[in-house]
Design a protein around this motif. Sequence first.
Motif, PDB file in Angstrom:
ATOM      1  N   LEU A  63      49.010  37.655  42.462  1.00 48.75           N
ATOM      2  CA  LEU A  63      48.579  38.800  43.261  1.00 48.75           C
ATOM      3  C   LEU A  63      48.114  39.957  42.397  1.00 48.75           C
ATOM      4  CD1 LEU A  63      51.265  38.859  46.115  1.00 48.75           C
ATOM      5  CD2 LEU A  63      49.168  37.516  45.925  1.00 48.75           C
ATOM      6  N   ALA A  64      48.814  40.210  41.300  1.00 47.37           N
ATOM      7  CA  ALA A  64      48.419  41.307  40.409  1.00 47.37           C
ATOM      8  C   ALA A  64      47.035  41.050  39.817  1.00 47.37           C
ATOM      9  CB  ALA A  64      49.453  41.495  39.313  1.00 47.37           C
ATOM     10  N   ASP A  65      46.710  39.780  39.557  1.00 54.36           N
ATOM     11  CA  ASP A  65      45.391  39.454  39.019  1.00 54.36           C
ATOM     12  C   ASP A  65      44.294  39.741  40.048  1.00 54.36           C
ATOM     13  OD1 ASP A  65      46.555  38.614  36.658  1.00 54.36           O
ATOM     14  OD2 ASP A  65      46.654  36.507  37.284  1.00 54.36           O
ATOM     15  N   ILE A  66      44.565  39.426  41.310  1.00 54.82           N
ATOM     16  CA  ILE A  66      43.589  39.710  42.365  1.00 54.82           C
ATOM     17  C   ILE A  66      43.370  41.212  42.488  1.00 54.82           C
ATOM     18  CG2 ILE A  66      43.106  39.515  44.835  1.00 54.82           C
ATOM     19  CD1 ILE A  66      44.843  36.974  44.845  1.00 54.82           C
ATOM     20  N   LEU A  67      44.473  41.957  42.468  1.00 54.53           N
ATOM     21  CA  LEU A  67      44.361  43.415  42.550  1.00 54.53           C
ATOM     22  C   LEU A  67      43.570  43.964  41.375  1.00 54.53           C
ATOM     23  CD1 LEU A  67      45.031  46.222  43.632  1.00 54.53           C
ATOM     24  CD2 LEU A  67      47.278  46.037  42.531  1.00 54.53           C
ATOM     25  N   ALA A  68      43.848  43.485  40.167  1.00 49.49           N
ATOM     26  CA  ALA A  68      43.136  43.975  38.980  1.00 49.49           C
ATOM     27  C   ALA A  68      41.641  43.701  39.097  1.00 49.49           C
ATOM     28  CB  ALA A  68      43.711  43.321  37.723  1.00 49.49           C
ATOM     29  N   ARG A  69      41.295  42.541  39.623  1.00 43.55           N
ATOM     30  CA  ARG A  69      39.881  42.186  39.792  1.00 43.55           C
ATOM     31  C   ARG A  69      39.215  43.110  40.797  1.00 43.55           C
ATOM     32  NH1 ARG A  69      37.637  36.207  41.712  1.00 43.55           N
ATOM     33  NH2 ARG A  69      35.527  36.891  42.281  1.00 43.55           N
ATOM     34  N   GLN A  70      39.888  43.368  41.909  1.00 42.93           N
ATOM     35  CA  GLN A  70      39.307  44.252  42.916  1.00 42.93           C
ATOM     36  C   GLN A  70      39.178  45.677  42.397  1.00 42.93           C
ATOM     37  OE1 GLN A  70      40.728  44.198  46.906  1.00 42.93           O
ATOM     38  NE2 GLN A  70      40.132  42.076  47.236  1.00 42.93           N
ATOM     39  N   ARG A  71      40.205  46.172  41.709  1.00 40.76           N
ATOM     40  CA  ARG A  71      40.141  47.552  41.229  1.00 40.76           C
ATOM     41  C   ARG A  71      39.059  47.711  40.162  1.00 40.76           C
ATOM     42  NH1 ARG A  71      45.418  49.257  40.860  1.00 40.76           N
ATOM     43  NH2 ARG A  71      45.112  50.256  42.872  1.00 40.76           N
ATOM     44  N   ALA A  72      38.915  46.718  39.292  1.00 37.91           N
ATOM     45  CA  ALA A  72      37.868  46.793  38.271  1.00 37.91           C
ATOM     46  C   ALA A  72      36.495  46.833  38.921  1.00 37.91           C
ATOM     47  CB  ALA A  72      37.987  45.597  37.320  1.00 37.91           C
ATOM     48  N   ALA A  73      36.286  46.033  39.961  1.00 30.99           N
ATOM     49  CA  ALA A  73      34.994  46.038  40.655  1.00 30.99           C
ATOM     50  C   ALA A  73      34.765  47.368  41.361  1.00 30.99           C
ATOM     51  CB  ALA A  73      34.942  44.891  41.657  1.00 30.99           C
ATOM     52  N   PHE A  74      35.809  47.920  41.945  1.00 29.29           N
ATOM     53  CA  PHE A  74      35.675  49.214  42.621  1.00 29.29           C
ATOM     54  C   PHE A  74      35.294  50.311  41.628  1.00 29.29           C
ATOM     55  CE2 PHE A  74      37.715  53.263  43.743  1.00 29.29           C
ATOM     56  CZ  PHE A  74      37.072  53.540  44.941  1.00 29.29           C
ATOM     57  N   LEU A  75      35.964  50.356  40.485  1.00 29.16           N
ATOM     58  CA  LEU A  75      35.680  51.396  39.491  1.00 29.16           C
ATOM     59  C   LEU A  75      34.299  51.193  38.860  1.00 29.16           C
ATOM     60  CD1 LEU A  75      39.182  51.598  37.779  1.00 29.16           C
ATOM     61  CD2 LEU A  75      38.185  53.227  39.406  1.00 29.16           C
ATOM     62  N   ARG A  76      33.910  49.946  38.679  1.00 28.40           N
ATOM     63  CA  ARG A  76      32.620  49.659  38.053  1.00 28.40           C
ATOM     64  C   ARG A  76      31.453  50.023  38.974  1.00 28.40           C
ATOM     65  NH1 ARG A  76      33.721  44.869  37.217  1.00 28.40           N
ATOM     66  NH2 ARG A  76      32.643  43.843  38.953  1.00 28.40           N
ATOM     67  N   GLN A  77      31.579  49.708  40.259  1.00 27.67           N
ATOM     68  CA  GLN A  77      30.461  49.891  41.179  1.00 27.67           C
ATOM     69  C   GLN A  77      30.499  51.224  41.918  1.00 27.67           C
ATOM     70  OE1 GLN A  77      30.214  46.434  43.724  1.00 27.67           O
ATOM     71  NE2 GLN A  77      30.439  45.017  41.996  1.00 27.67           N
ATOM     72  N   GLY A  78      31.643  51.867  41.962  1.00 26.88           N
ATOM     73  CA  GLY A  78      31.744  53.152  42.638  1.00 26.88           C
ATOM     74  C   GLY A  78      31.745  53.009  44.157  1.00 26.88           C
ATOM     75  N   PRO A  79      31.807  54.147  44.870  1.00 26.41           N
ATOM     76  CA  PRO A  79      31.828  54.096  46.336  1.00 26.41           C
ATOM     77  C   PRO A  79      30.575  53.419  46.884  1.00 26.41           C
ATOM     78  CG  PRO A  79      32.435  56.277  45.546  1.00 26.41           C
ATOM     79  CD  PRO A  79      31.928  55.524  44.362  1.00 26.41           C
ATOM     80  N   PRO A  80      30.730  52.464  47.784  1.00 25.86           N
ATOM     81  CA  PRO A  80      29.565  51.760  48.320  1.00 25.86           C
ATOM     82  C   PRO A  80      28.777  52.622  49.295  1.00 25.86           C
ATOM     83  CG  PRO A  80      31.555  50.991  49.388  1.00 25.86           C
ATOM     84  CD  PRO A  80      31.997  51.937  48.310  1.00 25.86           C
ATOM     85  N   SER A  81      27.507  52.301  49.426  1.00 27.95           N
ATOM     86  CA  SER A  81      26.639  52.995  50.377  1.00 27.95           C
ATOM     87  C   SER A  81      27.006  52.607  51.803  1.00 27.95           C
ATOM     88  CB  SER A  81      25.184  52.630  50.119  1.00 27.95           C
ATOM     89  OG  SER A  81      24.969  51.246  50.381  1.00 27.95           O
TER      90      SER A  81
END
Length: 510
Positions: free
Chosen positions: A31-49
């Motif tokens: 679960l921690a790996d899934i969270l890390a993947r999601q958070r990295a994508a969120f920080l990399r791409q920023g707030p979506p349009s």
Amino acid sequence: MNRSTTEPSGAGTEPHTRVIAVPADDDPDTLADILARQRAAFLRQGPPSARVRRDRIDRLISMVLDNREAFTDALSRDFGTRSRTGILFAEIMGMLSSLEHTRANLDRWMRPHNPSRAARLIGVRAEVQPSPLGVVGIIGPWNFPLGLVVWPAVSAFAAGNRVMIKMSEVTSHTARLTKALADDYFDRDVLAVVTGGPDVAAAFANLRLDHIFFTGSTRVGRLVMQAAAANLVPVTLELGGKNPVVVAPDADIARAARRIARSRMVNGGQVCVCPDYVLVPEHLIEEFTAAVRAALAETFPDIIANDDYTSSVDDANYDRVLALVDDARARGARVESVEPAGEVLPDRRTRKIAPTVVRDVTDDMAITREEIFGPVLVIRPYLGLGAAIDHVNERPAPLVAYWFGPDGPDFRTFVRHTRSGGVSRNDFGMNMFPVDAPFGGVGHSGMGAYHGKAGFDTFSHRRTVVGSDLPWPITSVAAPPFSGALRALVDFTLRTAHRRSRSRIAKSTY
């Protein structure tokens, strides 16, 4: 293991069958790996349009609608007996108008708010931006295991978040189907559905998420909140409670009894907004009880073979409901089972319990303290509106308080002097009917709200951004050394404020 599901093969065509591999339950360590993947994508791409947010909402709605027959089959297998129409109405159709409302209003809700327009005249610009939190974790219940994860997930997507969902292990067929389909419709860094038992649930609640949304019992809600507190994760709790019904002396007794009886039986009574107990004027209690029995007998002329009569979800819940009734009976309550002729109920094979009316209860009975969550209705007499209000207020605040009767002074007194998540008059769950009305509990029935704009706000952070184009700093006066002029200004301002407040108190007639 594979299973079949259906999805539309094109506009105006019949559904075709495809095979979906049913995944195994998740390991808590992943679960921690899934969270890390999601958070990295969120920080990399920023707030979506807004366009991206709408696409995510559309994909989630399509996942449900494309596979509605597969979900119906899975839910029926999980419950044993749960009608197709009841599933489609309660799990899917009931939330669509609210989800469409959210989608349609995204652009407006995303706009920054300007709290100090006049300050622009002197070169100061201020705005409050609704910004996504990051990764939202949703822990779903078993009574509506599909709808009550999709609904908050849409709100979280609307606010620009990534989403992790922990499905209930009680409804395992629905959980594994949802997980398999989510991987078809989404990248896991946008939406990840996880399954598994209490060990997975505990690990999920202990993740360093940016928000946890939980729907379920008050007991488990406490555990979720404890786990979240260790990581300072904010929580929204949608809990249950013993929802009271007050029948007014001037109510239409036959109509009220019929509506309350049928409301108690929605999803076999396994609904967090179901009426739990009814307070009836003492002189009307026999008439009301007879009308309830008649309504139940007419509605359910057969039960065991009736596909519209929902089973208890599992043996544990079946036994728990029967234990509440048995305890009440042993302590002197009057228990009346409305069984169809020729049927012997309760029936363990189908996990069906006949509609049951319990009267003459006392506060030492477990049924007066625990949420029933089954086809059992407690009826109690009251003498006077004040006594009914006191009875409600002496117990933990419910998710919904019901009133059956006219919208008159008594009803307004009831609303003003009681505390609940919402109030519904003369019908079941009407507080959830308006598409943009917030839905949530208070006290033991929950905290926070969602649906419509409230859901968008729940999963957003209102971030204040202020900038100055002035040639001098406004706030530098807060740093020493302090001038004599500033000292005089502070003293004058506070003396003026003090005189003003004392004058208001002197003039008050409160």
